[in-house]
Motif scaffolding. Structure first.
Motif, PDB file in Angstrom:
ATOM      1  N   ARG A 128       0.720   4.001   9.991  1.00 38.12           N
ATOM      2  CA  ARG A 128       1.409   2.776  10.431  1.00 38.12           C
ATOM      3  C   ARG A 128       1.642   2.911  11.932  1.00 38.12           C
ATOM      4  O   ARG A 128       2.137   3.937  12.395  1.00 38.12           O
ATOM      5  CB  ARG A 128       2.738   2.584   9.714  1.00 38.12           C
ATOM      6  N   THR A 136       6.612   0.937   2.225  1.00 42.56           N
ATOM      7  CA  THR A 136       5.225   1.402   2.351  1.00 42.56           C
ATOM      8  C   THR A 136       5.165   2.927   2.400  1.00 42.56           C
ATOM      9  O   THR A 136       4.375   3.554   1.685  1.00 42.56           O
ATOM     10  CB  THR A 136       4.593   0.793   3.617  1.00 42.56           C
ATOM     11  N   THR A 187      10.300   1.565   4.873  1.00 41.37           N
ATOM     12  CA  THR A 187      10.897   2.097   3.640  1.00 41.37           C
ATOM     13  C   THR A 187       9.880   1.995   2.518  1.00 41.37           C
ATOM     14  O   THR A 187       9.391   3.011   1.998  1.00 41.37           O
ATOM     15  CB  THR A 187      12.180   1.317   3.271  1.00 41.37           C
ATOM     16  N   PRO A 236      11.437  -5.870   4.729  1.00 44.33           N
ATOM     17  CA  PRO A 236      12.851  -6.041   4.398  1.00 44.33           C
ATOM     18  C   PRO A 236      13.307  -7.475   4.651  1.00 44.33           C
ATOM     19  O   PRO A 236      12.748  -8.149   5.507  1.00 44.33           O
ATOM     20  CB  PRO A 236      13.552  -5.057   5.354  1.00 44.33           C
ATOM     21  N   ALA A 281       9.068   2.146  11.815  1.00 42.51           N
ATOM     22  CA  ALA A 281       9.968   2.257  10.665  1.00 42.51           C
ATOM     23  C   ALA A 281       9.332   1.674   9.398  1.00 42.51           C
ATOM     24  O   ALA A 281       8.558   0.719   9.469  1.00 42.51           O
ATOM     25  CB  ALA A 281      11.260   1.514  10.970  1.00 42.51           C
TER      26      ALA A 281
HETATM   27  N1   CP Z   1       6.636  -4.507   3.232  1.00 43.67           N
HETATM   28  C1   CP Z   1       6.768  -3.478   4.105  1.00 43.67           C
HETATM   29  O1   CP Z   1       5.834  -3.120   4.824  1.00 43.67           O
HETATM   30  O2   CP Z   1       7.991  -2.887   4.097  1.00 43.67           O
HETATM   31  P1   CP Z   1       8.346  -1.576   4.939  1.00 43.67           P
HETATM   32  O3   CP Z   1       8.310  -1.971   6.397  1.00 43.67           O
HETATM   33  O4   CP Z   1       9.711  -1.159   4.478  1.00 43.67           O
HETATM   34  O5   CP Z   1       7.300  -0.549   4.641  1.00 43.67           O
END
Ligand code: CP
Length: 318
Positions: free
Chosen positions: A109, A60, A58, A266, A56
């Motif tokens: 990721r 990145t 948001t 988050p 998951a």
């Molecule tokens: N900082 C960060 O990696 O947030 P996300 O997991 O929402 O990508």
């Protein structure tokens, strides 16, 4: 033309201070593109970039996509759900099949540490690590460095404390390498159960009490408690964690100097950080998010120099 970063961006541990400086210097002017009414430049026109997100995300995922689209690349997003990965296809088979469709870059990721390097060694496309397990999250580290550099001019001699769940944090590792290379002093603070046993070998100071960290630091980078990676036993309870290690307004009010407050997101509001701190005057948390787009544009731009075809597109500048 070869990229000054090499073929891939896998972590900050292997980058030199000069390479990190180059990425930040490149990102600085790119910020302006996102302020325009028409947020688009032709720099990566013709390039095809695949965003492979097996975990998951948001900030990145979306900021990579914005960065790619604002530089006119063609982008495809692949998640494990809905792709043949859910039928058992391997990571390398997936990437090789995408390469057969003539792609140029992969942003990945993955929940396994080392997944980005594993892929980079097996495909020809540029690979950018968007967070691999508990190993590294280089573009997060870079956007944190850019945010601090914008506030301070230079990081030399500045004191940054990374607070909380360092054990499970790829952000912590990328921050430690990056901050040290740019001359900052780095500390960590958290319960011993959430600090890696070899943390002392990373050249950081260790604080057992958040009050000590606040007294020492010019900036706190507050980490999320990664509850999904904990199977119990690390902390007595979230309430107890907030009582002992939470970054609260009352604690910050006792700081001897102004401290910048960062969080990669988050956030667990009311656990590692209180809302009046996260939204308060010392918070640079949304600046970090804004800088994320420019840093990712810079990384794409610099890595594009590694591909002769993309280098042609990049020659047009921004
Ligand atoms: N900082 C960060 O990696 O947030 P996300 O997991 O929402 O990508």
């Amino acid at each position: 033309m070869t990229s000054p970063l090499g073929k891939d961006l896998l972590g900050l541990e292997k980058l030199t201070a000069e390479q990190i400086g180059l990425i930040l210097d490149t990102a600085e002017p790119l910020k302006e593109i996102s302020e325009r009414t028409i947020k688009k430049v032709p720099t990566l026109r013709g390039a095809t970039i695949v965003n492979l997100f097996f975990e998951a995300s948001t900030r990145t995922r979306i900021s990579f996509e914005f960065a790619e689209k604002r530089m006119s690349a063609d982008t495809v997003n692949v998640a494990s759900a809905g792709s043949s990965i859910s039928k058992g296809e391997t990571l390398v088979d997936t990437a090789r099949n995408l390469e057969a469709m003539k792609i140029d870059m992969v942003v990945i990721r993955h929940n396994s540490s080392g997944a980005a390097q594993f892929l980079a060694e097996r495909i020809e496309s540029n690979v950018i690590n968007a967070g691999d397990g508990t190993h590294e999250h280089p573009t997060q580290g870079l956007l944190d460095l850019l945010t601090l550099r914008q506030r301070w001019g230079s990081l030399k001699g500045r004191k940054v404390c990374i607070c909380g769940d360092v054990l499970h944090s790829r952000v912590a590792r990328s921050n430690i390498w990056g901050l040290q290379k740019l001359g900052a002093e780095v500390a960590v603070c958290g319960p011993r159960s959430l600090l890696p046993s070899a943390i002392g070998e990373m050249g950081v100071t260790v604080f057992d009490r958040i009050e000590q960290a606040i007294e020492w630091a010019d900036a706190l980078n507050v980490l999320r408690l990664q509850l999904e990676r904990m199977e119990g036993g690390y902390i007595p309870s979230l309430r107890e964690y907030n009582r002992v290690f939470g970054v609260t307004r009352e604690r910050l009010d006792r700081a001897p100097k102004e401290i910048l407050i960062m969080h990669p997101g988050p956030m667990n509001r009311g656990v590692e950080i209180d809302s009046d701190v996260a939204d308060g005057p010392h918070s640079v948390i949304l600046d970090q998010v804004t800088n994320g787009v420019a840093v990712r544009m810079a990384v794409l731009y610099l890595l594009a120099g590694n591909s002769p075809r993309l280098a042609e597109a990049a020659k047009g500048g921004v």
